[in-house]
Motif scaffolding. Structure first.
Motif, mmCIF file in Angstrom:
data_model
loop_
_atom_site.group_PDB
_atom_site.id
_atom_site.type_symbol
_atom_site.label_atom_id
_atom_site.label_comp_id
_atom_site.label_asym_id
_atom_site.label_seq_id
_atom_site.Cartn_x
_atom_site.Cartn_y
_atom_site.Cartn_z
ATOM 1 N N CYS A 292 41.996 34.543 29.162
ATOM 2 C CA CYS A 292 40.985 33.564 29.521
ATOM 3 C C CYS A 292 41.140 32.218 28.830
ATOM 4 N N ALA B 187 45.764 38.545 36.538
ATOM 5 C CA ALA B 187 44.445 38.096 36.080
ATOM 6 C C ALA B 187 43.388 38.165 37.167
ATOM 7 N N ILE B 188 43.802 38.484 38.403
ATOM 8 C CA ILE B 188 42.829 38.571 39.502
ATOM 9 C C ILE B 188 42.349 40.000 39.698
ATOM 10 N N ASN C 292 43.055 35.020 46.975
ATOM 11 C CA ASN C 292 42.242 34.127 46.140
ATOM 12 C C ASN C 292 42.204 32.718 46.733
ATOM 13 N N PRO D 261 43.555 30.716 38.118
ATOM 14 C CA PRO D 261 42.409 31.473 37.599
ATOM 15 C C PRO D 261 42.437 31.662 36.092
ATOM 16 N N ALA E 20 34.825 33.247 31.351
ATOM 17 C CA ALA E 20 35.905 34.230 31.263
ATOM 18 C C ALA E 20 35.359 35.598 30.864
ATOM 19 N N LYS F 200 33.481 37.166 33.788
ATOM 20 C CA LYS F 200 34.396 37.748 34.772
ATOM 21 C C LYS F 200 34.915 39.104 34.292
ATOM 22 N N ARG F 201 35.230 39.176 33.023
ATOM 23 C CA ARG F 201 35.728 40.440 32.483
ATOM 24 C C ARG F 201 34.652 41.516 32.541
ATOM 25 N N GLY G 194 34.278 42.683 35.970
ATOM 26 C CA GLY G 194 35.382 43.583 36.304
ATOM 27 C C GLY G 194 35.091 45.002 35.849
ATOM 28 N N GLN H 21 38.370 39.629 43.320
ATOM 29 C CA GLN H 21 38.905 38.322 43.701
ATOM 30 C C GLN H 21 37.797 37.296 43.858
ATOM 31 N N ASN I 157 36.624 36.311 40.360
ATOM 32 C CA ASN I 157 37.608 35.500 39.648
ATOM 33 C C ASN I 157 37.757 34.094 40.214
ATOM 34 N N SER I 158 37.142 33.819 41.374
ATOM 35 C CA SER I 158 37.227 32.477 41.954
ATOM 36 C C SER I 158 36.133 31.551 41.445
#
Length: 698
Positions: free
Chosen positions: A17, A66-67, A97, A106, A268, A271-272, A275, A315, A318-319
């Motif tokens: 990130c 990373a996506i 993406n 990303p 970042a 997003k993690r 996920g 995806q 992550n955008s």
């Protein structure tokens, strides 16, 4: 100092990130490196292990897309695209993406001059399936140059999710799976009953009252414990089909703050954490993602988390690019709309709300104490709305600048929880605890009925925290609306009665508790057990009186919660000295109780919590930055008797784990293990043994 060091470690560890982008020479005509693939196709399904991030080896990020967060090692059947900024991704992931509107890296956010053609994705997949020789290990990508107007930084391009087409009515939800009820063959009938049985116990504060004596405000504790559910899942993999069928599937809507203040490490980490949530949902669960800044957008419809669903959800998340101001009201409005417009419905529904700022629709300055935040929550999800959806909002205040009062009120109005994420790097653990509970709902619509048995007995009070109660039949009966319970979750309600003089018998029946709830898996209504009557002895002279430690410690919990509420009210009026004094008096009184002297875990946790709150009220600056949020999260936990995340979640102490269920603890451990951190002790607090088990009768 500790906070700065933690952030430094975080920046070093999350190399996915926070890598610095390389300088892009826009005059250069060089193309990115070739993509590669292998002869052995493998599923593109993200796995738990694919989410593990290294804190010490930079090569781990280079070997991970990373996506989708899957490995990019040769021999796994995926073409690999390496961009001009040197970061690599699966070819199919990056083209998808780009389709979502993202034209920048990303990882490092560098603007790209060239992106893969969309039309090549199908050819790549075709060629991967066609080629069988390991010698054919490379393929040249075809790139398209981005028109200059698409690389701008204006508002229309600042957030890629603004390009997502959004229908007027959210009736495009994916159809739910018909749940097949699973009964394990290797379980006998007694084991099945043990899993499905809800535990109920009733404790009088003392075992006997003399015949010639009366006892005003005699306390009776009603203790409930939800059934457990059989665990058939592997820690390192998604749930097996039998495990999915043993629990109620969920419709989860995440409402995420993507305002400008979320830039950098915050987005970042979000997003993690998302996920992790996506990875731990099963194919019967459905997820929708709402983002909000100045306005709100639905960037991902309500879809089942199949392999393809997870890939697309990752995806979409992550955008995200932070931009604009914070408009929580619009985000919740759109999140509620997903539930209102859906065509199908899973048994469990919930909203996860995360924000790091103050709602711009209310006021630019912090609202005063007692402000009504009901306008932030759509009427359709108000808890006290009889015709409402009963969708709880689990709110997460991120960082020191969020409006804790607003977030706490949102959770309170909707029947959810409020968690304070003080340390940025524990957001995933906080989400993990929340979904660990949501994915284990075993009781719904629980309604209790407390009835006096003795004709001269009347209920004085019913202390049930935030749960709706009502006294009926002139105080002879009370009802408590409990709602949903997670697996093995516990609830304690304290009622008082006035015990009259009674010389007619040597025993008196006080109360009987009845109840009914819905099983979310079978959809059947289930009645509570019949062993729910409490009696006390009425001897001529009470000699062998047994004092209940269960009643004593629940009194301590209620008194501590009342002290916290009183201290918070004083602090909001600027009387921090008075607030600290209230907490200190409660702390001293708590330590003198029989349960505290017996070493009860809940009392130890309450004592530590009261001390922590005193420290967070040391001065106005500390209270504004963390004290308010910490106290409100604690009040939410105690009033609802449900676990919340508070403070620096990584520094695990006993009071942080109060009310945490085994399912929650397991999910937190899974999160910490995935992040390559040493799991913190979970210490799920359990009811202590009766005082009669510890002390000889007097």
């Amino acid at each position: 100092m500790g906070s700065k060091w933690r952030k430094m470690k975080l920046a070093i560890g999350i190399n996915m990130c926070v890598q610095l982008p390389k300088t892009i020479d826009h005059s250069s005509s060089s193309l990115p490196s070739a993509t590669t693939f292998s002869d052995r196709p493998s599923p593109s399904t993200p796995t738990s292990s694919a989410l593990r991030l290294s804190r010490s080896k930079s090569k781990s990020s280079k070997g991970t897309c990373a996506i989708c967060l899957n490995s990019m090692k040769p021999g796994q059947g995926h073409a690999i695209f390496t961009a001009e900024c040197s970061h690599s991704f699966h070819f199919q992931c990056i083209t998808s993406n780009v389709k979502h509107g993202n034209r920048i890296c990303p990882v490092c956010r560098a603007k790209w001059k060239e992106v893969p053609f969309q039309s090549r994705v199908s050819k790549v997949s075709h060629d991967i399936n066609r080629i069988n020789s390991p010698r054919n290990d490379s393929w040249t990508t075809v790139l398209g140059r981005i028109p200059p107007q698409h690389v701008g930084t204006g508002p229309q391009n600042a957030s890629s999710h603004n390009n997502v087409t959004e229908p007027a009515i959210f009736d495009d939800d994916e159809e739910v799976l018909e749940q097949q009820i699973s009964v394990t063959d290797d379980m006998n009938e007694a084991e099945r009953n043990a899993i499905n049985k809800m535990e109920i116990r009733i404790y009088p504060e003392v075992s006997a009252v003399p015949k010639s004596a009366s006892h005003d405000n005699f306390a009776v504790l009603i203790h409930l414990k939800a059934p457990r559910r059989k665990q058939n899942s592997d820690r390192n993999n998604n749930e097996s089909p039998s495990a999915q069928n043993s629990r109620a599937p969920i419709d989860l809507v995440t409402v995420l703050d993507v305002s400008g203040s979320m830039s950098g490490t915050k987005i970042a980490l979000l997003k993690r954490a998302m996920g992790f949530v996506i990875q731990n949902l099963s194919s019967s669960d459905r997820l929708s993602v709402i983002t909000f800044s100045s306005t709100a957008r639905r960037i991902f419809p309500l879809r089942r988390m199949t392999d393809a669903g997870k890939q697309d959800a990752l995806q979409a998340v992550n955008s995200l690019i932070p931009n604009g101001v914070t408009n929580i009201a619009e985000g919740l409005k759109k999140g509620a709309k997903v539930f209102v417009d859906r065509r199908w419905k899973n048994p469990v529904g919930s909203i996860i709300l995360l924000s790091d700022g103050q709602d711009s629709s209310i006021n630019s300055s912090r609202p005063s104490f007692g402000n009504d935040y009901r306008s932030l929550v759509p009427n359709s999800i108000h808890r006290d709305n009889g015709d409402g959806l009963h969708i709880p909002v689990h709110a997460f205040g991120f960082g020191v600048d969020h409006d804790a009062s607003a977030m706490h009120s949102i959770s309170e109005i909707s029947g959810g929880t409020f968690s304070f994420i003080e340390a940025e790097d524990v957001i995933q653990d906080a989400f993990a605890q929340c979904i660990g509970g949501l994915l284990s709902v075993v009781v719904q619509e629980l309604q209790l009925e407390v009835q006096c048995v003795h004709p001269h007995l009347h209920l004085g009070s019913v202390k049930a925290g935030s749960y709706q109660t009502s006294l009926i039949d002139s105080g002879k009966m009370a009802s408590i609306r409990v709602g949903d319970l997670y697996a093995e979750e516990e609830r304690d309600f304290l009622v008082t009665v006035n015990v009259p003089v009674d010389k007619s018998s040597s025993e008196m029946s006080l109360l009987i508790v009845k109840g009914v709830y819905r099983d979310p898996v079978t959809k059947e209504m289930v009645a509570l057990g019949v062993n729910s009557e409490v009696k006390i002895e009425r001897p001529d002279v009470a000699r062998d009186v047994v004092v209940s430690i269960e009643v004593d410690k629940q009194r301590n919990r209620l008194e501590a919660a009342e002290a916290m509420a009183e201290a918070r009210a004083k602090a909001e009026r600027g009387d921090l000295t008075g607030a600290v004094s209230v907490l200190e008096r409660c702390h001293q009184a708590l330590n003198e109780t029989i349960s505290a002297k017996a070493g009860d875990e809940l009392c130890i946790a309450l004592s530590a919590e009261l001390k922590e709150m005193q420290e967070r009220m040391a001065n106005q600056r500390v209270y504004e930055q963390s004290g308010r949020a910490y106290v409100l999260s604690g009040l939410c936990a105690h009033s609802g008797q449900r676990a919340t995340a508070r403070g620096d979640y990584s520094d695990s102490t006993s009071f942080v784990n109060a009310y945490r269920t085994p399912s929650m603890a397991d999910m937190v451990t899974r999160s910490q293990t995935m992040l390559l951190r040493t799991p913190q002790p979970v210490n799920v607090l359990r009811p202590a043994r009766s005082y009669s088990d510890r002390q000889p009768k007097k």
